[in-house]
Design a protein around this motif. Sequence first.
Motif, short mmCIF file in Angstrom:
data_model
loop_
_atom_site.label_atom_id
_atom_site.label_comp_id
_atom_site.label_asym_id
_atom_site.label_seq_id
_atom_site.Cartn_x
_atom_site.Cartn_y
_atom_site.Cartn_z
N THR A 243 0.83 -1.11 -0.01
CA THR A 243 0.02 0.17 -0.14
C THR A 243 0.87 1.12 0.03
N ILE A 244 1.85 1.29 0.77
CA ILE A 244 2.83 2.34 0.70
C ILE A 244 3.55 2.40 -0.52
N ARG A 245 3.79 3.69 -1.03
CA ARG A 245 4.42 3.82 -2.26
C ARG A 245 5.64 5.18 -1.82
N GLY A 246 6.81 4.80 -2.41
CA GLY A 246 7.88 5.91 -2.18
C GLY A 246 8.44 6.15 -3.31
N THR A 247 8.68 7.45 -3.66
CA THR A 247 9.42 8.04 -4.87
C THR A 247 10.96 8.27 -4.25
N VAL A 248 12.07 7.76 -4.91
CA VAL A 248 13.49 8.04 -4.27
C VAL A 248 14.10 9.15 -4.88
N LEU A 249 14.37 10.22 -4.27
CA LEU A 249 15.14 11.27 -4.84
C LEU A 249 16.60 10.99 -5.15
N ILE A 250 16.77 10.77 -6.53
CA ILE A 250 18.42 10.40 -6.76
C ILE A 250 19.09 11.75 -6.88
N GLU A 251 19.38 12.24 -5.66
CA GLU A 251 20.18 13.47 -5.13
C GLU A 251 21.46 13.33 -4.48
N THR A 252 22.04 12.16 -4.63
CA THR A 252 23.50 12.09 -4.20
C THR A 252 24.36 11.23 -5.35
N PHE A 253 25.45 11.57 -5.40
CA PHE A 253 26.40 11.22 -6.16
C PHE A 253 26.42 9.61 -6.20
N PRO A 254 26.67 9.00 -5.13
CA PRO A 254 26.83 7.56 -4.90
C PRO A 254 25.49 7.02 -5.24
N ALA A 255 24.26 7.48 -5.20
CA ALA A 255 23.10 6.59 -5.56
C ALA A 255 23.03 6.61 -7.14
#
Length: 532
Positions: A243-255
């Motif tokens: 039910t939970i949904r997460g959008t990840v911010l790719i805002e770090t260089f390693p990620a």
Amino acid sequence: MSDTTPTTSVQVLGGPVERGDEILTAEALDFVAGLQRKFGARRDELLARRVQRRAEAKRNGRLDFLPETKEVRESDWQVAAPPADIADRRVEITGPTDRKMSVNALNSGARVWLADLEDANTPHWSNVVSGQVNLYDVVRKQVELTTPEGKQYKLRDDVQHAVPLVRPRGWHFDDKHVLVDGKPIVGALLDFGLYFFHNAQELVNRGSGPYFYLPKMESHLEARLWNDVFTHAQQELGIPHGTIRGTVLIETFPAAFEMEEILYELRDHSAGLNAGRWDYLFSVIKTFRDSDQYVLPDRNTVGMTAPFMRAYTELLVRTCHKRGAFAIGGMAAFIPNKKDPEANDKAMQKVHDDKNREAGDGFDGSWVAHPGLVEICFEEFDAVLGDKPNQIDRKRADVSITADDLLAVNKTPGDKTIEGLRAAVDVGVRYIVSWLGGNGAAAIHNLMEDAATAEISRSQIWQWLHNDVVLAGGEQVTVELVRQVLADTEQALRAEAGFPTENLAAAVELFEQVAVADEFVDFLTLPAYERI
């Protein structure tokens, strides 16, 4: 709220906040304490791992895709299909969770509201708790405001209200106002836990769900931790898995080197990835701050068409669509300026160009910071999407990005100038003044700025200083030069009509601390937090 709650071994040290007793119930605090006890130690281990990986990157002079996760990148899998109410995300508006913004965001016409408990929110205790109160009312469509001047803000019946996606604080931040077993709680777990506890079932009953933006992650193991938090929370409250949904911010260089792995870890709970451009630049500097191969020119000259930024966004779209996930574009931070029509026209054309590029590249939607930009963003994405809700079916198989492409920072055109140094100090100090005063979303020079602005400003100065940069005009960046520019900036701001100077001295002192110290401070908001 009393200093010590009835909940065993949970102390609330923050003062009373209006309607705080509705949020900080014994049951809710028990729930968040359970999250802290189960996951807090893992969070600590992952923060320690960040330090180790930074040391490895410094030693190797580069990052690369992980050999140990090659099978994940090469195997066939997809993330879960998106829920119906966020299948179309072509325009998203961002902003803090104060009451006025809550109403304006829902009424803006945007499809999604990034309800920001992180970079656009100063974590004063009153902001932390009142933000949860406002989100409680947002979910129940009962949020409204009457100002002391008598102006009313109410939800409109003639627009489709934006769906809230809540952004909790990053893994690095502890909240000193809530102690669990004598230790400060992880801010991310407090923000997530209170919102989920009070609103998850209500959202499901209304045909929606608890949706989140997940910031500042540096590895797929940090995404795995979020996934485990989601799974546990759903089990605890009897909410169906996924039910939970997460959008990840790719805002770090390693990620950026672990996009597929991050999606894989969250595949049952994923709502895609976002290109967090300003924090990404900050992370590029932070990761390789000691190397002269990664020295950037003036921050305002580093656009999305710089080769390393182009590689980052192209890879993000390809990765997301390959796995059936959303790719969400970056921020248009301009604030419409009615006082200067010519400057406003130029700014709006830049927004058009930016959103046109994103839509053409395959992004499924993008961010704006002001309701006045919603229509522009719609115009550019409507032209590409038409009646389709997204363009996930556009796989971008033409894109092939290598680690060297992502690392090609030294191919960025532009000069390093004294004007750029002055601009960095000016905007950084202005933002910190606002942040210390309780406002994490600051209008500065017709742009809506959050903490990422100050981070890139001070980190760029640190990088120039510690790499002995000589500016285009011949000036070498020294501690003395930075301090002189800081002094000039403080003097100018004190003379500026209407500028609030109450926190100016503290802001100048803090900016100097994080810009010239021998040891790089990972996040300026951490020493800033000690001051509030």
